[in-house]
Design a protein around this motif. Sequence first.
Motif, PDB file in Angstrom:
ATOM      1  N   VAL A  49       5.099   2.445   7.158  1.00 49.58           N
ATOM      2  CA  VAL A  49       5.219   3.909   7.227  1.00 49.58           C
ATOM      3  C   VAL A  49       5.306   4.361   8.677  1.00 49.58           C
ATOM      4  CG1 VAL A  49       4.060   6.087   6.718  1.00 49.58           C
ATOM      5  CG2 VAL A  49       4.075   4.272   5.009  1.00 49.58           C
ATOM      6  N   VAL A  50       4.485   3.804   9.546  1.00 41.57           N
ATOM      7  CA  VAL A  50       4.469   4.223  10.949  1.00 41.57           C
ATOM      8  C   VAL A  50       5.825   3.987  11.597  1.00 41.57           C
ATOM      9  CG1 VAL A  50       3.513   3.668  13.225  1.00 41.57           C
ATOM     10  CG2 VAL A  50       1.983   3.985  11.272  1.00 41.57           C
ATOM     11  N   ARG A  51       6.441   2.839  11.337  1.00 44.13           N
ATOM     12  CA  ARG A  51       7.717   2.554  11.996  1.00 44.13           C
ATOM     13  C   ARG A  51       8.926   3.066  11.236  1.00 44.13           C
ATOM     14  NH1 ARG A  51       6.387  -3.622  10.934  1.00 44.13           N
ATOM     15  NH2 ARG A  51       7.550  -3.984   9.029  1.00 44.13           N
ATOM     16  N   GLY A  52       8.685   3.730  10.084  1.00 44.41           N
ATOM     17  CA  GLY A  52       9.786   4.365   9.375  1.00 44.41           C
ATOM     18  C   GLY A  52      10.507   3.494   8.378  1.00 44.41           C
ATOM     19  N   ASP A  53      10.011   2.282   8.128  1.00 52.04           N
ATOM     20  CA  ASP A  53      10.636   1.422   7.121  1.00 52.04           C
ATOM     21  C   ASP A  53      10.288   1.885   5.712  1.00 52.04           C
ATOM     22  OD1 ASP A  53      11.527  -0.113   9.233  1.00 52.04           O
ATOM     23  OD2 ASP A  53       9.840  -1.496   9.128  1.00 52.04           O
ATOM     24  N   LEU A  54       9.176   2.605   5.565  1.00 53.65           N
ATOM     25  CA  LEU A  54       8.725   3.110   4.278  1.00 53.65           C
ATOM     26  C   LEU A  54       8.496   4.610   4.380  1.00 53.65           C
ATOM     27  CD1 LEU A  54       5.980   0.429   3.473  1.00 53.65           C
ATOM     28  CD2 LEU A  54       8.180   0.647   2.304  1.00 53.65           C
ATOM     29  N   ASP A  55       8.666   5.301   3.254  1.00 56.26           N
ATOM     30  CA  ASP A  55       8.369   6.729   3.201  1.00 56.26           C
ATOM     31  C   ASP A  55       6.930   6.972   2.742  1.00 56.26           C
ATOM     32  OD1 ASP A  55      11.082   7.746   3.821  1.00 56.26           O
ATOM     33  OD2 ASP A  55      11.603   6.729   1.955  1.00 56.26           O
ATOM     34  N   LEU A  56       6.436   6.142   1.843  1.00 53.25           N
ATOM     35  CA  LEU A  56       5.083   6.276   1.295  1.00 53.25           C
ATOM     36  C   LEU A  56       4.472   4.891   1.159  1.00 53.25           C
ATOM     37  CD1 LEU A  56       5.645   8.625  -1.793  1.00 53.25           C
ATOM     38  CD2 LEU A  56       4.401   9.260   0.245  1.00 53.25           C
ATOM     39  N   ARG A  71       8.066  -1.905  -3.338  1.00 56.32           N
ATOM     40  CA  ARG A  71       7.723  -3.287  -3.027  1.00 56.32           C
ATOM     41  C   ARG A  71       6.209  -3.415  -2.949  1.00 56.32           C
ATOM     42  NH1 ARG A  71       9.734  -4.027   3.193  1.00 56.32           N
ATOM     43  NH2 ARG A  71       9.044  -6.141   2.743  1.00 56.32           N
ATOM     44  N   GLU A  72       5.718  -4.625  -3.183  1.00 58.57           N
ATOM     45  CA  GLU A  72       4.297  -4.925  -3.018  1.00 58.57           C
ATOM     46  C   GLU A  72       4.031  -5.305  -1.570  1.00 58.57           C
ATOM     47  OE1 GLU A  72       2.722  -7.940  -5.506  1.00 58.57           O
ATOM     48  OE2 GLU A  72       2.906  -6.793  -7.363  1.00 58.57           O
ATOM     49  N   LEU A  73       3.055  -4.635  -0.968  1.00 58.95           N
ATOM     50  CA  LEU A  73       2.624  -4.974   0.383  1.00 58.95           C
ATOM     51  C   LEU A  73       1.122  -4.766   0.484  1.00 58.95           C
ATOM     52  CD1 LEU A  73       5.315  -3.274   2.683  1.00 58.95           C
ATOM     53  CD2 LEU A  73       5.070  -5.722   2.221  1.00 58.95           C
ATOM     54  N   GLU A  74       0.458  -5.608   1.242  1.00 56.41           N
ATOM     55  CA  GLU A  74      -0.953  -5.400   1.523  1.00 56.41           C
ATOM     56  C   GLU A  74      -1.121  -4.129   2.363  1.00 56.41           C
ATOM     57  OE1 GLU A  74      -3.486  -6.949   0.246  1.00 56.41           O
ATOM     58  OE2 GLU A  74      -2.187  -8.323  -0.861  1.00 56.41           O
ATOM     59  N   PRO A  75      -2.308  -3.504   2.317  1.00 50.95           N
ATOM     60  CA  PRO A  75      -2.482  -2.210   2.992  1.00 50.95           C
ATOM     61  C   PRO A  75      -2.052  -2.190   4.454  1.00 50.95           C
ATOM     62  CG  PRO A  75      -4.341  -2.629   1.562  1.00 50.95           C
ATOM     63  CD  PRO A  75      -3.511  -3.875   1.534  1.00 50.95           C
ATOM     64  N   GLU A  76      -2.424  -3.212   5.221  1.00 59.41           N
ATOM     65  CA  GLU A  76      -2.073  -3.211   6.642  1.00 59.41           C
ATOM     66  C   GLU A  76      -0.562  -3.219   6.827  1.00 59.41           C
ATOM     67  OE1 GLU A  76      -4.079  -5.328   5.127  1.00 59.41           O
ATOM     68  OE2 GLU A  76      -5.988  -5.515   6.189  1.00 59.41           O
ATOM     69  N   GLN A  77       0.157  -3.973   5.982  1.00 55.69           N
ATOM     70  CA  GLN A  77       1.609  -4.008   6.064  1.00 55.69           C
ATOM     71  C   GLN A  77       2.215  -2.665   5.666  1.00 55.69           C
ATOM     72  OE1 GLN A  77       1.753  -7.441   3.325  1.00 55.69           O
ATOM     73  NE2 GLN A  77       2.982  -8.468   4.868  1.00 55.69           N
ATOM     74  N   SER A 100       5.631   1.548  -1.107  1.00 52.40           N
ATOM     75  CA  SER A 100       4.936   0.261  -1.275  1.00 52.40           C
ATOM     76  C   SER A 100       3.554   0.516  -1.843  1.00 52.40           C
ATOM     77  CB  SER A 100       4.824  -0.485   0.061  1.00 52.40           C
ATOM     78  OG  SER A 100       3.790   0.050   0.869  1.00 52.40           O
ATOM     79  N   ALA A 101       2.957  -0.540  -2.385  1.00 50.43           N
ATOM     80  CA  ALA A 101       1.575  -0.488  -2.871  1.00 50.43           C
ATOM     81  C   ALA A 101       0.997  -1.888  -2.821  1.00 50.43           C
ATOM     82  CB  ALA A 101       1.503   0.059  -4.293  1.00 50.43           C
ATOM     83  N   PHE A 102      -0.314  -1.976  -2.645  1.00 52.23           N
ATOM     84  CA  PHE A 102      -0.970  -3.276  -2.750  1.00 52.23           C
ATOM     85  C   PHE A 102      -0.859  -3.747  -4.208  1.00 52.23           C
ATOM     86  CE2 PHE A 102      -4.120   0.038  -3.262  1.00 52.23           C
ATOM     87  CZ  PHE A 102      -4.904  -0.370  -4.328  1.00 52.23           C
ATOM     88  N   PRO A 103      -0.980  -5.062  -4.486  1.00 54.32           N
ATOM     89  CA  PRO A 103      -0.580  -5.602  -5.791  1.00 54.32           C
ATOM     90  C   PRO A 103      -1.180  -4.920  -7.008  1.00 54.32           C
ATOM     91  CG  PRO A 103      -0.861  -7.398  -4.249  1.00 54.32           C
ATOM     92  CD  PRO A 103      -1.311  -6.158  -3.528  1.00 54.32           C
ATOM     93  N   THR A 104      -2.501  -4.650  -7.039  1.00 54.96           N
ATOM     94  CA  THR A 104      -3.064  -4.067  -8.263  1.00 54.96           C
ATOM     95  C   THR A 104      -2.639  -2.617  -8.443  1.00 54.96           C
ATOM     96  OG1 THR A 104      -5.139  -3.697  -7.063  1.00 54.96           O
ATOM     97  CG2 THR A 104      -5.032  -5.616  -8.511  1.00 54.96           C
ATOM     98  N   ALA A 105      -2.348  -1.906  -7.352  1.00 54.73           N
ATOM     99  CA  ALA A 105      -1.828  -0.545  -7.485  1.00 54.73           C
ATOM    100  C   ALA A 105      -0.375  -0.580  -7.947  1.00 54.73           C
ATOM    101  CB  ALA A 105      -1.954   0.205  -6.165  1.00 54.73           C
ATOM    102  N   VAL A 160       0.872   3.182  -0.787  1.00 48.93           N
ATOM    103  CA  VAL A 160      -0.395   3.311  -1.504  1.00 48.93           C
ATOM    104  C   VAL A 160      -1.360   2.290  -0.909  1.00 48.93           C
ATOM    105  CG1 VAL A 160      -1.560   3.192  -3.733  1.00 48.93           C
ATOM    106  CG2 VAL A 160       0.770   4.110  -3.581  1.00 48.93           C
ATOM    107  N   LEU A 161      -2.516   2.784  -0.450  1.00 43.07           N
ATOM    108  CA  LEU A 161      -3.486   1.968   0.275  1.00 43.07           C
ATOM    109  C   LEU A 161      -4.852   2.054  -0.392  1.00 43.07           C
ATOM    110  CD1 LEU A 161      -2.614   3.286   3.862  1.00 43.07           C
ATOM    111  CD2 LEU A 161      -1.538   1.378   2.652  1.00 43.07           C
ATOM    112  N   LEU A 162      -5.795   1.337   0.166  1.00 43.69           N
ATOM    113  CA  LEU A 162      -7.171   1.401  -0.338  1.00 43.69           C
ATOM    114  C   LEU A 162      -8.150   1.235   0.799  1.00 43.69           C
ATOM    115  CD1 LEU A 162      -8.782  -1.621  -0.493  1.00 43.69           C
ATOM    116  CD2 LEU A 162      -6.870  -2.073  -1.999  1.00 43.69           C
ATOM    117  N   ASP A 163      -9.323   1.782   0.606  1.00 47.14           N
ATOM    118  CA  ASP A 163     -10.473   1.353   1.377  1.00 47.14           C
ATOM    119  C   ASP A 163     -11.674   1.329   0.446  1.00 47.14           C
ATOM    120  OD1 ASP A 163     -11.264   4.029   1.216  1.00 47.14           O
ATOM    121  OD2 ASP A 163     -10.765   4.470   3.300  1.00 47.14           O
TER     122      ASP A 163
END
Length: 304
Positions: A137-144, A126-132, A97-102, A146-149
């Motif tokens: 990833v934590v619960r295993g629904d995603l492998d990777l 899929r597009e997801l906001e960073p918190e999502q 997943s990645a946030f929309p602009t990424a 892309v986030l931002l701060d």
Amino acid sequence: MLNLERLRTLDALARHGSVSGAAEGLHITTSAVSQQMSKLEREVGQRLLAKNGRGVRLTDAGRLLAEHAARILSQVELAHSDLEAQRGQVAGELRVSAFPTAARGLFPAALGELRERHPALRVRSRELEPEQGIRGVVRGDLDLAVLLDWYNKPMPLPDGLVKAALLDDPTDVALPAGHRLAGRDELDLAELSEEEWITWGEGEFCHEWLMFTLRSQGIEPVVGHRAAETHTQLCLVAAGLGVCVAPLLGRDPLPEGVVTVPLRQRVRRHVFVVWRADADRRPSIRAAVQALRAAGERVGASAA
């Protein structure tokens, strides 16, 4: 013998705190969650769930087994990683997943490179906001994910995740072309104190960052419009409805009637990718991180 999928359901219940949350995380129905838990209770001969108002809670036995389930599932993930590493092939399925602009600015190049170099690897994005993305990833629904701060507001990460930097994304302010400050070489945030801002949704990480940053400069922001996607914000700027911050990643082409001006504060956001530590040895993870880094370097080179 304990059934692995039923342990996975119990683990999801423990992490999400509700049947509906577990069902959403596992992509199954609430009825399927209840059925799996009923079967697991019969297997262990103890009640694992108790009613709690309109919902449910884990019993003492349920919490005990959930702790074991988390360790068992982590070991299963390690076994998959070791087998994939031993085979040495970049193959199978990778969920990212990645946030929309990424997703717009990195995924086309990175995922295209992965398909060309590793045809046996099937990537699902899929597009997801960073918190999502973090939750996935934590619960295993995603492998990777892309986030931002931001340079002045780090994104808190839970334990058990590995992080790799992709790029530092320079951020300008976007103004209507006819704005009194549109011809400047650079701007100070204080010069925008009377402007109406176009920002993200209430509670979103980037919105909270913008409010924090403006207030730290003594500016009480006036928010006129909200939009989740940068290009929607830029279209509102083009209509003369306010100003917004405009990171470089994924913003081109600019709508007609919008100009961007650098900020004197050199505002940047840090773009990075995370994955679970117990999947660190998977060749597919390493290949994806390499492709994302290469895409990030190209974006960074264009900004230089």
